[in-house]
Design a protein around this motif. Sequence first.
Motif: not given
Lengths: 230, 230, 230, 230, 230, 230
Positions: D66-67, D141-144, E216-219
């Motif tokens: 994701w990042m 695409k799940a964790t920041l 992304l913002a929500k996470a």
Amino acid sequence: MKPVVVRNIKRADSNAVGTLEAVGVSTAHEALGRFGLMKPYLRPIYAGAQIAGPAVTVLAQPGDNWMIHVAVEQCQKGDVLVVGCTADNTDGMFGELLATALRARGVKGLIIDAGCRDVKALQEMDFPVWSKAVSAKGTVKATLGAVNVPVVCAGVNVDPGDAVVADDDGVVIVPKKDCVETAQKAQKRFDDEDGKRKRLAAGELGLDMYNMREGLAKAGLRYVDNPEDV
Amino acid sequence: MKPVVVRNIKRADSNAVGTLEAVGVSTAHEALGRFGLMKPYLRPIYAGAQIAGPAVTVLAQPGDNWMIHVAVEQCQKGDVLVVGCTADNTDGMFGELLATALRARGVKGLIIDAGCRDVKALQEMDFPVWSKAVSAKGTVKATLGAVNVPVVCAGVNVDPGDAVVADDDGVVIVPKKDCVETAQKAQKRFDDEDGKRKRLAAGELGLDMYNMREGLAKAGLRYVDNPEDV
Amino acid sequence: MKPVVVRNIKRADSNAVGTLEAVGVSTAHEALGRFGLMKPYLRPIYAGAQIAGPAVTVLAQPGDNWMIHVAVEQCQKGDVLVVGCTADNTDGMFGELLATALRARGVKGLIIDAGCRDVKALQEMDFPVWSKAVSAKGTVKATLGAVNVPVVCAGVNVDPGDAVVADDDGVVIVPKKDCVETAQKAQKRFDDEDGKRKRLAAGELGLDMYNMREGLAKAGLRYVDNPEDV
Amino acid sequence: MKPVVVRNIKRADSNAVGTLEAVGVSTAHEALGRFGLMKPYLRPIYAGAQIAGPAVTVLAQPGDNWMIHVAVEQCQKGDVLVVGCTADNTDGMFGELLATALRARGVKGLIIDAGCRDVKALQEMDFPVWSKAVSAKGTVKATLGAVNVPVVCAGVNVDPGDAVVADDDGVVIVPKKDCVETAQKAQKRFDDEDGKRKRLAAGELGLDMYNMREGLAKAGLRYVDNPEDV
Amino acid sequence: MKPVVVRNIKRADSNAVGTLEAVGVSTAHEALGRFGLMKPYLRPIYAGAQIAGPAVTVLAQPGDNWMIHVAVEQCQKGDVLVVGCTADNTDGMFGELLATALRARGVKGLIIDAGCRDVKALQEMDFPVWSKAVSAKGTVKATLGAVNVPVVCAGVNVDPGDAVVADDDGVVIVPKKDCVETAQKAQKRFDDEDGKRKRLAAGELGLDMYNMREGLAKAGLRYVDNPEDV
Amino acid sequence: MKPVVVRNIKRADSNAVGTLEAVGVSTAHEALGRFGLMKPYLRPIYAGAQIAGPAVTVLAQPGDNWMIHVAVEQCQKGDVLVVGCTADNTDGMFGELLATALRARGVKGLIIDAGCRDVKALQEMDFPVWSKAVSAKGTVKATLGAVNVPVVCAGVNVDPGDAVVADDDGVVIVPKKDCVETAQKAQKRFDDEDGKRKRLAAGELGLDMYNMREGLAKAGLRYVDNPEDV
């Protein structure tokens, strides 16, 4: 490679071997000039054993322990069996029954560049093994190798009769001809260490005890008070 | 890299460090947000030790422990020594004598991204070490590194003074500035776990305790009675 | 892969499982015809445990232990949990709380092709685990896998209900349909070994006990007296 | 770790970066003082590429890219993307589509401490990648994670904007503040090497060109005519 | 394990296999639901090959290629040979002569969880192999295995007739029964990617194309202007 | 270990070496009796080279290439340099300048149980190297080793003057005294293979060509028509 068993080998001096056993691997390795240490992937199957003895060597085929059976007959009291392999292998080429046979002849332990099994039983009978892996995979008896020829084991060439020293720090091979001199140097290092240990325990710094400060300054080491001064 | 020794470092809050030591690595790592865990190839040389303390850091050259000798002088009671290396190395850069010197200054243990030796003696004196390998290979004292600069050790960047937490599960680094908050969160997790442990021991299912059933159904998990129904 | 939980599985014969537990991995593996052994990178987190039981299988995503929570409910007294992973992973997917839940249901131990944490607590509660790594890295509960479907674990295909045998030598899977026959053969091997052990302990050579001399000579093995004769 | 994207980073001096690209990794690494080299397990997916540029850094979760998608927007012409991971991972976190997106922004290449896929397409579009593994395993695409924070990649700490130099010999990181000085030293080494190359090609010995004979003799090196004289 | 050769196997649908060959491993693996990928240690001996075909399976003993010779006779035009091994092995169990025999029967390539040799000749005759190692170590023909039984190869269970897809990204196994559906999904992904590729090449961001910004913002992802704002 | 350089060594028969170079590693290794093969972790830095020559041996300290500089002077036209190391090491101990010096003396290539750098330049000048790693990490010139003494390299003992054969399949060492006989056997195998290749290419089965069917049946191999018959 010739499929052969050599019956008579010259064994490392037994007094020297006794000294090497007492001082252990790290000191023996230093005394030899930092040479002959087997690769660190070789590990004891249980902690605490410390042995030394002349090597009876086996060159085995991967997954085949026929030559280990052959080698038993060539062993004498105090020997250490060293098994090299013609290709990478982790099969359990050695277990309780072979250990029983070796124990009956007075063999002190086994160094094997392959796998080992029955590790619980081996610990119970206090037969130490240094191996590359633990694996229950048994082996066939199909292809010849050799006994008491030079073998490479865990990166080190071992000639029959060379002194094998093994403990929790690993395994070192001291060539026959260097044994007496190495044992003397090792004993000296061992005795010296006791004095150093006491001084360090009392709070003396190695920097002072080894006179390192001048050398460090000369090499350019700089002391600063704070991270910002770097 | 500048060959430098930084004398004054800010150390992680000692109360927080005490809490982190009590809860251990897994809980501290969760509390920090799953960050800062050293790679699992770093293993304790014996089981059972659990320590925490501010890091004194060493950047060493492979096969050279000169800077560890230099670092001893910079250590205080309660510190943990952390050694990174400029290249992959498994030599035994640390042993009984250095441990004796560190013990005399109250150092709690060592984290080293290289090898360690004298492991039997280290266990007997109860000086815990987390290392990449055990090897009798000694080291030279020839090339400078640095002390108390940021170092990468087993995949994690360590700043001097950061809290090091180490036990049988591995090693985690808690940055100085996050120590107090992390210790609080960790203590809370630790306290909560006791209640969960009791409920689970009594036979309650995690599926129910954590309310997972709805989420699983929503994600599409299907229960069938027999293999043929898949 | 279908995200599914199979509720009813046929379990390996319990008498046979009892025999396999008693003889251990090396003997069971031989009796099965040297098949079904998991790769030797799978190691017990502490020495000495020896278990056997029917497998409840889990197919998990790397770094995600959601399906292990789901699997707990499917376990019965005497089962062994076997966790395969859809990609290489060393995260600590299993720890003390899950062990507490499994213990409450009578599960004997865990085989996991990934990491494990809380190893000190697991040893204290005597819950044996064979894993690829020890790591404090926790896991998410985000992606479905499956329970009680065939899984590959450490190189071996495991069907639900197959007998799992695990000890210090590793882990072997005995397919359900082969369990009774394998247990019989294993018991026979086990009984035979005692006689051999006594003869070897008394100094008889394996060369004679196994009648190897003729085969060796036929294969071309030559005995010489001295290295020069090679 | 805070889930954050830093928009403005200071980039390494572009002239210095140009020089470093021209001289390549081995020379840059020597000029920096043998520091900052990533571990040799990081390999180019195809031979022949040689790049340098300021680092845009990504801290990613294992098996989650994701990042990387987030980071694309932060890249400028000439940058090199550097991806570290919070745990060991070999999943194919990067492929042709992401490369197409980065190429559109003028990014020169990727350094990733995890896996890469679509390697044939990447070579055809001449987008170089240095990775730990090649794997078709896709990612969620799940964790920041974070973008443009310091990350550890293959054993080296990388600050956003540091110069990344990569070629067939590996990857070295030159800290922003050291770039100009390192580039100058590197250029000098590079120029000097040409003279040495010519002399050596003409048959001059390094022993003479580097004046080694005296040092060797002083250190105790002995020449003998025959093996028997050792 | 029974030493057996199964003559008649059901092969995966040939149209589906054709589609899977065209789209390649990464797309096939996604279409299957990210399942069935062999471990990334399996690598092509040369770059550029892309094949698919039904599996003829071999279960071989380590260091013994007898069963590969047996398997040749069971191969048909378009098949891919898949060799699993009962223990870890890197010996060169396959070389030019066996490839010549397979080529004569129209076999497309080999997947082997062991070593391969004659790699130069194999590349010259364009016979692709995915193997764990390259090794000149030849093998014996001494112990039986099986042909066309289920085998585990590089971590994946392969049933005879399953579709094997292999390219520079690795090897994936698509079970026979899932082939048609997987091929359809894979074709769709493949077609969709072309549109995405064009949009990304034109500078559109994945953040926008995939509508990631809201998630992304929500996470909790936060954008800051400068490092100081973290 | 004595720090010594042996000036006069007996080199393997040059005609035999020429034959061994022509037949390559796999054939030479078979002809020698499957002995002397270096471990498969040693890989060529680029594909396609095939060389043979007498070994000039170097025993080097890890991270120190002083003795390689010393060894250059001892090399003659046609030699192959073989470098063993006293401990595991991946540093780039060899690069373009040393290759230039060796090329000037007619050396054919390098075998090194450590790292290599400048691999692009080495390929451009067509100087083949077989190494354990590629790494830009340079080395010091600080500690003595030895030249033209027996060394262990990648698991094989190499005596000075032994024939080194290296190609894409790996590296094999043929002892001086076995060179002529091995070359003869190798040539015979090589010639025989051509006939076999033609028969196999024409569709003859190895099962028939090697008369395997009877042996297989005797060993117990069973053919069944369908999976249900197993």
